[in-house]
Design a protein around this motif. Structure first.
Motif, PDB file in Angstrom:
ATOM      1  N   UNK A  40      59.970  21.259  23.984  1.00 27.14           N
ATOM      2  CA  UNK A  40      59.338  20.016  23.559  1.00 27.14           C
ATOM      3  C   UNK A  40      58.486  19.519  24.725  1.00 27.14           C
ATOM      4  N   UNK A  98      63.479  28.424  30.210  1.00 33.45           N
ATOM      5  CA  UNK A  98      63.170  27.221  31.000  1.00 33.45           C
ATOM      6  C   UNK A  98      62.215  27.480  32.165  1.00 33.45           C
ATOM      7  N   UNK A 113      59.615  24.775  32.060  1.00 29.52           N
ATOM      8  CA  UNK A 113      60.114  23.491  32.558  1.00 29.52           C
ATOM      9  C   UNK A 113      60.172  23.457  34.065  1.00 29.52           C
ATOM     10  N   UNK A 125      57.066  17.231  34.936  1.00 27.33           N
ATOM     11  CA  UNK A 125      58.318  17.053  34.214  1.00 27.33           C
ATOM     12  C   UNK A 125      58.108  16.700  32.751  1.00 27.33           C
ATOM     13  N   UNK A 166      58.319  18.868  30.254  1.00 23.62           N
ATOM     14  CA  UNK A 166      58.890  19.856  29.342  1.00 23.62           C
ATOM     15  C   UNK A 166      60.417  19.733  29.275  1.00 23.62           C
ATOM     16  N   UNK A 167      60.915  19.692  28.049  1.00 21.48           N
ATOM     17  CA  UNK A 167      62.359  19.758  27.793  1.00 21.48           C
ATOM     18  C   UNK A 167      62.618  21.043  27.036  1.00 21.48           C
ATOM     19  N   UNK A 168      63.629  21.793  27.476  1.00 22.54           N
ATOM     20  CA  UNK A 168      63.897  23.101  26.867  1.00 22.54           C
ATOM     21  C   UNK A 168      65.262  23.072  26.197  1.00 22.54           C
ATOM     22  N   UNK A 169      65.322  23.652  25.006  1.00 20.40           N
ATOM     23  CA  UNK A 169      66.575  23.765  24.250  1.00 20.40           C
ATOM     24  C   UNK A 169      66.849  25.229  23.989  1.00 20.40           C
ATOM     25  N   UNK A 178      72.056  21.227  22.918  1.00 21.57           N
ATOM     26  CA  UNK A 178      71.432  22.517  23.231  1.00 21.57           C
ATOM     27  C   UNK A 178      70.458  22.438  24.403  1.00 21.57           C
ATOM     28  N   UNK A 179      70.332  21.255  24.998  1.00 24.41           N
ATOM     29  CA  UNK A 179      69.321  21.077  26.033  1.00 24.41           C
ATOM     30  C   UNK A 179      69.694  21.855  27.293  1.00 24.41           C
ATOM     31  N   UNK A 180      68.762  22.639  27.826  1.00 28.57           N
ATOM     32  CA  UNK A 180      69.028  23.390  29.061  1.00 28.57           C
ATOM     33  C   UNK A 180      68.163  22.921  30.225  1.00 28.57           C
ATOM     34  N   UNK A 181      67.078  22.229  29.932  1.00 23.70           N
ATOM     35  CA  UNK A 181      66.240  21.758  31.034  1.00 23.70           C
ATOM     36  C   UNK A 181      65.472  20.523  30.595  1.00 23.70           C
ATOM     37  N   UNK A 182      65.434  19.521  31.461  1.00 23.31           N
ATOM     38  CA  UNK A 182      64.608  18.349  31.194  1.00 23.31           C
ATOM     39  C   UNK A 182      64.204  17.717  32.513  1.00 23.31           C
ATOM     40  N   UNK A 183      63.357  16.706  32.409  1.00 17.95           N
ATOM     41  CA  UNK A 183      62.917  15.969  33.601  1.00 17.95           C
ATOM     42  C   UNK A 183      64.139  15.378  34.286  1.00 17.95           C
ATOM     43  N   UNK A 222      60.404  16.862  41.750  1.00 20.41           N
ATOM     44  CA  UNK A 222      61.469  17.172  40.776  1.00 20.41           C
ATOM     45  C   UNK A 222      62.672  17.783  41.477  1.00 20.41           C
TER      46      UNK A 222
END
Lengths: 75, 253
Positions: A9, A57, A60, A66, A68-71, B11-16, B38
């Protein structure tokens, strides 16, 4: 790899269209919008080929803003 | 499988990172500063030292670092971040104090402060962003500019006879006795970003443990100053910068 599926996302208003995520993606999932722009006037990134995403990721990690959010799910 | 079934919080593996706020960053698209911001936010969050951390912001492109990371910051005069960090750390020995400086700040106007802070063995961490150019003021030559590299103040390329040699700060402070950890990293690929994060974490741990000064040099890009696209700048950095500034730990005691 077939039993892992990912999704990305992108915060499109924060994205500056630097293209680093597109270059970092090992599965050619991402691309920059060819015509659309965000409020800042940048061609933001989007999932052009969502079926190929493995949720690694990489995009990301390299994103400087920052956005990008990865699922990821295991099927 | 539908994409909406994947996009769920569990399910989130990466975010800000949590400590990076939503203020839009003023950095140019593709600037390495954002990645390093970051990493710092992630490391501070993982170590749980959000309340104990004091960052010293420099003058240069990262001058507004305090706008983006939700920790305590002090803005230093140009090049004086290590001096302020020394004072802050001596007055608050339990705090984790780090400086965040570019090459114009650390390697030019602040060389004396940097070398003396390292030589005194102040228990601080120094994050040094080396992109070989003055980015904020319009791409002038920095002490770290490569031989033959074109900038707005050396449009025919850096001439060693006239401008001297590129200054390698990491090699310089490696020789002084006060430093405990000197390393050079980059943030251009996912693998190098993971390595840089480990280096930053070790530097912060050293600062907390009182082992001496840690310097993490991050060779980065300035695509606006170098007049390239971000992807091309990364490639140019690999081909040219890494020859003069090789990656790896120089000192780890």
């Amino acid at each position: 790899m077939a039993n892992i599926k990912g999704a990305v996302v992108v915060n499109k208003e924060r994205c500056k269209g630097c293209d680093l995520c597109v270059a970092a993606c090992p599965c050619q999932v991402l691309a920059l919008q060819p015509t659309e722009v965000n409020d800042k006037g940048y061609h933001y990134a989007f999932m052009q080929n969502p079926d190929a995403c493995i949720g690694c990721a990489s995009c990301g990690l390299v994103c400087p803003d920052g956005c990008i959010t990865v699922y990821k799910v295991k099927l | 499988m539908d994409i909406n079934e994947i996009i769920k919080p569990e399910n989130m593996v990466y975010t800000k990172p949590r400590l990076m706020n939503d203020n839009p960053m003023h950095y140019c698209p593709g600037c390495s500063h954002g990645v390093v911001h970051k990493l710092i936010a992630e490391v501070i969050d993982e170590m749980g030292i959000e309340e104990e951390t004091i960052g010293i912001a420099p003058v240069g492109c990262a001058v507004f670092a305090y706008n983006y990371l939700d920790i305590d910051w002090i803005e230093a005069a140009h090049g004086r971040a290590p001096a302020i960090a020394s004072a802050v750390k001596r007055l608050n020995p339990k705090k984790m104090v780090f400086t965040y400086q570019g090459d114009g700040d650390l390697a030019a106007i602040g060389t004396a402060e940097t070398i003396h802070a390292c030589n005194r063995g102040e228990n601080i961490a120094i994050i040094f962003i080396n992109n070989g150019i003055y980015g904020m003021t319009g791409g002038q030559m920095a002490p770290t500019t490569l031989e033959g590299m074109k900038t707005s103040t050396c449009p025919y390329g850096r001439n060693v006879a006239l401008n001297g040699y590129p200054l390698r700060i990491a090699e310089l402070v490696e020789r002084v006795d006060g430093t405990c950890y000197v390393t050079r990293q980059s943030v251009h690929t996912p693998a190098s970003i993971r390595k840089a994060k480990k280096a930053i974490r070790l530097a912060f741990e050293n600062a907390m443990a009182g082992k001496g000064t840690s310097l993490v040099e991050i060779v980065s890009t300035c695509n606006s100053g170098w007049k390239m696209s971000p992807v091309k700048a990364n490639k140019w950095m690999e081909e040219n910068m890494f020859a003069k500034y090789p990656m790896g730990d120089l000192k780890n005691v």
